[in-house]
Design a protein around this motif. Structure first.
Motif, short mmCIF file in Angstrom:
data_model
loop_
_atom_site.label_atom_id
_atom_site.label_comp_id
_atom_site.label_asym_id
_atom_site.label_seq_id
_atom_site.Cartn_x
_atom_site.Cartn_y
_atom_site.Cartn_z
N UNK A 1 0.86 -1.36 -0.12
CA UNK A 1 -0.07 -0.05 0.25
C UNK A 1 0.88 1.39 0.01
N UNK A 2 2.03 1.25 0.79
CA UNK A 2 2.79 2.29 0.94
C UNK A 2 4.03 2.38 0.12
N UNK A 3 4.36 1.11 -0.60
CA UNK A 3 5.69 1.14 -1.33
C UNK A 3 6.00 -0.27 -1.78
N UNK A 4 6.92 -0.82 -2.46
CA UNK A 4 7.24 -1.87 -2.65
C UNK A 4 8.32 -2.40 -2.07
N UNK A 5 9.38 -1.34 -1.50
CA UNK A 5 10.48 -2.05 -0.99
C UNK A 5 10.19 -2.99 0.13
N UNK A 6 9.22 -2.54 1.05
CA UNK A 6 9.30 -3.43 2.16
C UNK A 6 8.40 -4.74 1.81
N UNK A 7 7.39 -4.48 0.98
CA UNK A 7 6.84 -5.42 0.53
C UNK A 7 7.44 -6.68 0.10
N UNK A 8 8.55 -6.31 -0.79
CA UNK A 8 9.49 -7.11 -1.56
C UNK A 8 10.04 -7.84 -0.17
N UNK A 9 10.67 -7.26 0.89
CA UNK A 9 11.34 -7.66 1.65
C UNK A 9 10.71 -8.64 2.69
N UNK A 10 9.45 -8.35 2.88
CA UNK A 10 8.70 -9.51 3.42
C UNK A 10 8.39 -10.71 2.48
N UNK A 11 8.26 -10.50 1.28
CA UNK A 11 8.11 -11.49 0.32
C UNK A 11 9.33 -12.45 0.32
N UNK A 12 10.52 -11.57 0.23
CA UNK A 12 11.90 -12.63 0.04
C UNK A 12 11.98 -13.22 1.70
N UNK A 13 11.61 -12.92 2.69
CA UNK A 13 11.58 -13.68 3.78
C UNK A 13 10.71 -14.81 4.01
N UNK A 14 9.88 -14.95 3.02
CA UNK A 14 8.81 -16.10 2.92
C UNK A 14 9.44 -17.30 2.74
N UNK A 15 9.17 -18.45 3.27
CA UNK A 15 9.70 -19.66 3.13
C UNK A 15 8.42 -20.61 1.86
N UNK A 16 7.37 -20.18 2.15
CA UNK A 16 6.43 -20.62 1.31
C UNK A 16 5.70 -19.79 0.40
N UNK A 17 5.13 -19.66 -0.60
CA UNK A 17 4.46 -18.78 -1.32
C UNK A 17 3.44 -19.33 -2.36
N UNK A 18 2.24 -18.68 -2.29
CA UNK A 18 1.35 -19.29 -3.40
C UNK A 18 1.15 -18.13 -4.41
N UNK A 19 0.31 -18.37 -5.45
CA UNK A 19 0.22 -17.40 -6.73
C UNK A 19 -0.68 -16.16 -6.16
N UNK A 20 -1.37 -16.24 -5.11
CA UNK A 20 -2.10 -14.98 -4.41
C UNK A 20 -0.72 -14.02 -4.02
N UNK A 21 0.04 -14.46 -3.30
CA UNK A 21 1.33 -13.81 -2.85
C UNK A 21 2.03 -13.33 -3.98
N UNK A 22 2.51 -13.95 -4.86
CA UNK A 22 3.09 -13.48 -6.23
C UNK A 22 2.18 -12.53 -6.83
#
Length: 412
Positions: free
Chosen positions: A58-79
């Protein structure tokens, strides 16, 4: 719940509350709950982390991508959430990079990127991705088709536009305001004013509350009237905006009406409309009126408009365009000293007119050209052919200004 101490929140509780923070754009609250998620040991939960990506996007992509990179499991919704975040902030290259890395894609993945390309003016890329969807046997939805149709209208890809038109109306049981408006816009931008008005009348006659015309619909309809010279229809539609549909005209609607009247030579009526506006006229309003002055050689009104434009804080490209337009008005009236003054003013302000742009469709491909640009892979052959056309024009007795203009393009 926290204050009672009787029941501790679990991963579902945090997932919903973080989602609420994202929808409400309550970033600081969301950060606090993120801290509680870390303390509570729920940071490995897929749904919690997906909602955290959505929150920070909502506020930018940098922190969102940081959380994304820390995820061990991702689904298509996350992507999809991350792709949408990049699109939202106009980083289409970043969105495409994430899209290309996705191990699995669904209709939302494709639609977000197609819409992103189209809304950021990268229309060829939008249509290229739409074709990739077809090759991948993806079922196209309404949002994808509307975005594709907008892209076709923008660059003049009539063949693809016709195909989408057929697909859209045959397979769409419920046509929304957006789909109707996009169809009208497509016809309007192709200069097919009668077709645009026919679709608008069809829309008006459709007894469906979900597809009533809105302010944008009215804007594209007035645009169609303006570029097709439908003065009476334009007057009627503008008059009925508030009376029939309850839509208060905005400055853009006034701009279309001023453009319509100016193109038709009704400069006095157009000027009176500008003077009666309930809001301050912007540069687009004065520019539309100035365009009429150029066509009908009204130097006195053009000089008045120049003073109005001089009081506005315009960026360089707009200022340059209006200086050139005003210079053309003076040239049409053979006021060469005023022409020279305008050119000198542009030099003083270091203003350059933005280059003209055009598109040509050959088969399945749409080629883009800029004035004076040689970057096209067939640039040399194109200019050779243009030179042959110029020579032929001279030999067959075409008017001098025709072949001189062509020759000036070949050898500026």
């Amino acid at each position: 719940m926290l204050a009672s101490g009787k029941m501790l929140p679990d991963e579902y509780s945090y997932s919903f509350v973080i989602s609420a923070c994202a929808w409400g754009k309550l970033i600081q609250f969301g950060e606090k709950f993120h801290g509680r998620v870390l303390v509570g040991g729920f940071c490995s939960n897929l749904f919690v982390q997906t909602n955290l990506v959505n929150l920070y996007a909502v506020d930018g992509v940098k922190n969102a991508h940081k959380v994304f990179d820390e995820m061990l499991d991702r689904n298509v919704v996350t992507w999809n959430t991350l792709v949408a975040g990049y699109v939202k902030f106009g980083d289409i290259d970043g969105a495409r990079k994430v899209f290309d890395e996705m191990p699995e894609r669904n209709i939302v993945s494709w639609t977000v990127l197609v819409s992103g390309y189209a809304s950021n003016g990268e229309c060829k890329e939008a249509l290229g991705l739409l074709r990739e969807m077809l090759w991948a046997r993806m079922e196209l939805n309404q949002v994808t088709l509307v975005a594709g149709l907008s892209a076709c209208a923008e660059i003049g890809d009539l063949k693809m536009g016709r195909w989408i038109h057929s697909y859209l109306f045959k397979r769409m049981p419920l046509k929304s305001t957006v789909s109707w408006t996009t169809m009208i816009s497509g016809f309007a931008k192709q200069g097919r004013g009668k077709d645009a008005l026919s679709v608008f009348q069809w829309m008006e006659n459709t007894q469906d509350d979900g597809s009533k015309p809105d302010a944008i619909t009215m804007l594209v309809v007035l645009y169609a009237c303006s570029h097709s010279g439908f003065v009476e229809q334009g007057r009627s539609i503008f008059k009925n905006m508030n009376k029939v549909w309850g839509i208060e005209p905005k400055v853009e609607h006034y701009g279309c009406m001023v453009d319509l009247l100016s193109r038709a030579g009704l400069l006095d009526e157009a000027h009176k409309l500008v003077e009666s506006m309930p809001m301050e006229p912007n540069d687009a309003i004065w520019g539309a009126l100035l365009g009429g002055c150029r066509i009908y050689k009204n130097v006195n009104l053009a000089s008045q408009i120049a003073q109005k434009l001089g009081n506005l804080n315009l960026d360089d490209d707009k200022a340059a365009a209006y200086f050139v337009l005003l210079s053309n008005v003076y040239a049409g009236a053979k006021r060469w000293k005023d022409v020279a003054d305008m050119r000198e003013k542009m030099v003083e302000l270091a203003l350059k007119k933005p280059p003209g742009r055009s598109w040509v469709q050959i088969g399945e491909s749409v080629h883009e050209f800029l004035a004076g640009d040689w970057s096209h892979k067939h640039g040399s052959l194109i200019h050779e052919m243009l030179l042959l056309v110029t020579v032929e024009a001279r030999l067959t007795g075409y008017k001098p200004d025709v072949y001189q203009a062509a020759q000036a393009y070949v050898d500026p």
